[in-house]
Design an enzyme around this catalytic site. Structure first.
Site, short mmCIF file in Angstrom:
data_model
loop_
_atom_site.label_atom_id
_atom_site.label_comp_id
_atom_site.label_asym_id
_atom_site.label_seq_id
_atom_site.Cartn_x
_atom_site.Cartn_y
_atom_site.Cartn_z
N GLU A 1 0.82 -1.22 0.00
CA GLU A 1 0.00 0.00 0.00
C GLU A 1 0.85 1.27 0.00
OE1 GLU A 1 -0.87 -2.69 1.46
OE2 GLU A 1 -2.98 -3.03 0.98
N HIS B 1 -11.65 -5.32 9.46
CA HIS B 1 -12.16 -5.16 8.10
C HIS B 1 -13.44 -4.34 8.06
CE1 HIS B 1 -9.27 -8.14 6.81
NE2 HIS B 1 -9.70 -8.07 5.56
#
Lengths: 336, 328
Positions: A66, A135
């Site tokens: 990322e 999540h």
């Protein structure tokens, strides 16, 4: 064959996909990169088929890095490209926080205006699928804290379709948050639906008794609550913030001046969230218009739990929005 | 194809001149810091001049540079004028970054100088992006990314090298290994201290260079640039060097031995190259004295430029937070 302007049945997912397709076709500087956007077709199937249509140069599958691919998006944007970086979800964006906060948000300022960062980052966000604590974050309010960033949350098909192009035209880094539960949302959209303004809140439902101020998936829960409230004899005005940074004070305060009550609904946590910011602004700018303190319905102070009944209890629902509105308009122990 | 450096009189004078300019600029900054004209953090490049001059001097106008917070030497070698550079140190509005960044955030659009980055390792992904843009546009430029060996411990180093190698991007990674990440000696922070071997693990062509030898650094850089421009993908140089001063003006240097510093000072890149140029007859004593005099005068003029600069009005505080347009 459809005529331009004719309404077509579509989904939020499809609207986002068409926005990406249109951008890739209109501007050769645009390209998309992220994890599994190509061969996998996108974690939420948003980019399915785009690799076949546009090729590997324009649709780039990245390693699970990322920081590197967000930073690369920043560098490419500084050098004149118009990248769309897809971070699979806001949960993984934390790995790129340094690049977003210390580079994208600061370089225009630190360089004295010499370099812009015309980068678009798209992220899925939100809870409701029993994916548990790591999540299920809603951190768009966190990002809205940072000067130098623009933060938007398209909640409707028009905005899903139209915000991306506007974001690509903006010379500043724009973070687009797509709630995971909206991708399957169905509706109608004009065949020639085009760009929409990046900022400005929208009154999605006019009302007279309270202003429900919200964004993202909570918008639709709020609209559902408003329908129920109508049968309770309460007309709720529902405002879709659309943009979290900048916030549209004008629309918010005009609404509160009309209804005299504010209920902010935010899936993010209560403490220090965007709801707190809106409360502060309402208190600062509309204090003397209020008949009651500004109210908030937010994520409970708990990491999002896995079991459905606990997850449901942890975030706003249409029923709890309705209950909060009732409490605001007809407080217990007082007549309306 | 990059032309091979002709080590003639002109070039020798150029190399020495550039290193002297950096050395005198940095020494003046140290002095000004004690006078509180420069505030915050000040990271001096004294001792490392050969790296900036050798690498940056070999780049073309199409190339881009990403550097760290110890970037004054790179900025000067790239051609950023000393006056605006000094004014930026002061925070004046006639500074290179309009005074907004200070010592650690020198940016210059005309010379493609992308900072001035203060987060260790934070610049590497930017360089990958610059290389990506260049490759997508089929341009001739290389993104030169300079960083210290401290960055090698950060995840960004590994992510960036992997991505650059995977996508065969035109990036020149230059690790200026001065053996200390602030106060952390490399043996205490790296299980594998041969940094160029780490780059090899990403299948990036990688070389170790004497960073106290400006000619060696330039030669290695030119070779690497040629390879990148020929489509060989990213290249990696590990330049072995040493900073003679502390990490910053706050550092008491408790972590290293004074005798070690003195040993490295014997390899001072400026003295070494100057002595060699004299011995080989390429330069004369008068040439060197003239260069020193000119650099000294340039530094004094830069200080005057900074002293004469204006402070940005407080009313403009929030300027540059958001841009109205992408600059062309």
């Amino acid at each position: 064959m459809t005529t331009a302007g004719a309404l077509q049945k579509t989904t939020y997912r499809e609207a986002v996909k068409q926005a990406i397709r249109e951008a890739l076709k209109r501007d050769e500087r645009v390209f998309l990169m992220g994890e599994d956007v190509g061969r996998y077709g996108g974690c939420y199937a948003v980019t399915k088929g785009l690799l076949q249509e546009f090729g590997e140069e324009r649709i780039r599958d990245t390693p699970l890095s990322e920081s590197a691919f967000v930073g690369a998006g920043i560098g490419a944007a500084m050098a004149g490209m118009r990248p769309i970086v897809e971070i699979m979800t806001v949960n993984f964006s934390l790995l790129a926080l340094d690049q977003i906060v210390n580079n994208a948000a600061t370089i225009p300022h630190m360089s004295g205006g010499q370099f812009a960062v015309p980068l678009v980052i798209r992220m899925a966000t939100g809870a409701g699928r029993q994916l548990a604590a790591q999540h299920s974050h809603s951190l768009e309010g966190w990002y809205a804290h940072i000067p130098g960033l623009k933060v938007v949350a398209p909640a409707t098909l028009e905005d899903a379709r139209g915000m991306l192009w506007s974001a690509l035209q903006d010379p500043n880094p724009v973070l687009i948050f797509e709630h995971v539960n909206l991708y399957n949302m169905e509706g109608e959209l004009a065949a020639d639906a085009g760009p929409v303004p990046l900022s400005g809140a929208a009154v999605r439902r006019p009302g007279r008794d309270l202003s429900v101020i919200t964004y993202g998936a909570s918008l639709h829960k709020s609209l559902a609550a408003a329908e129920r409230l109508a049968t309770d004899g309460i007309e709720a005005e529902v405002i879709d913030l659309r943009s979290l940074r900048p916030l549209d004070d004008t629309t918010i305060m005009a609404s509160v001046a009309r209804t005299r009550r504010a209920l902010i609904v935010d899936e993010g946590w209560r403490s220090g969230g965007i709801s707190a910011e809106i409360c502060a602004r309402v208190a600062e700018q509309a204090f003397y218009d209020l008949d009651a303190p500004p109210a908030r319905l937010c994520g409970a102070e708990v990491p999002i739990p896995y079991p459905k009944h606990l997850e449901d209890a942890a975030i706003p629902q249409a029923e709890t929005i309705r209950a909060a509105a009732l409490e605001l308009v007809r407080p217990q122990g007082r007549t309306a | 194809m990059t032309t091979k450096p002709h080590l003639n009189r002109d070039h020798a004078r150029h190399l020495l001149r550039q290193m002297l300019r950096i050395r005198l600029f940095e020494e003046k900054c140290a002095e000004l810091y004690t006078q509180q004209k420069i505030r915050g953090f000040l990271h001096l490049y004294i001792g490392e001049e050969a790296n900036a001059v050798g690498v940056v001097g070999a780049l073309s106008a199409d190339d881009s540079i990403v550097a760290t917070y110890r970037e004054h030497g790179h900025a000067l070698a790239r051609g950023i004028a000393m006056g605006p550079l000094m004014a930026e140190m002061y925070g004046k509005s006639n500074g290179a970054s309009r005074g907004r960044g200070g010592s650690m955030h020198i940016f210059d659009r005309p010379t493609r100088f992308y900072g001035g980055n203060a987060i260790v390792g934070g610049g590497l992904p930017l360089a990958v992006g610059l290389g990506l843009a260049e490759k997508m546009r089929k341009g001739p430029g290389v993104a030169a990314c300079l960083f210290g060996e401290g960055a090698v411990a950060e995840g960004e180093f590994h992510e960036s090298l992997n991505l650059a190698a995977l996508w065969k991007l035109p990036v020149l990674f230059v690790c200026e290994n001065n053996l200390y990440a602030m106060g952390s000696a490399i043996e205490r922070t790296e299980s594998e201290t041969d940094i160029h071997r780490k780059a090899e693990a990403y299948r990036i062509d990688s070389h170790r260079v004497d960073g106290m030898d400006v000619v060696a650094v330039e030669a290695a850089t030119r070779k690497a640039l040629d390879l990148i421009r020929a489509g060989a993908g990213p290249q990696f140089l590990e330049c072995m060097t040493y900073r003679f001063r502390a990490h910053s003006m706050f550092d008491a240097q408790l972590y290293r031995d004074k005798t070690e510093v003195e040993r490295w000072k014997d390899r001072d890149p400026i003295k070494r190259f100057g002595d060699w140029a004299l011995a080989s007859g390429l330069l004369h004593k008068e040439d060197i004295e003239l260069l020193e005099k000119q650099a000294s005068a340039e530094v004094e003029a830069a200080v005057a430029f900074a002293e004469g600069g204006a402070w940005e009005p407080v009313a403009d505080l929030c300027r540059y937070t958001l841009m109205d347009a992408v600059p062309t």
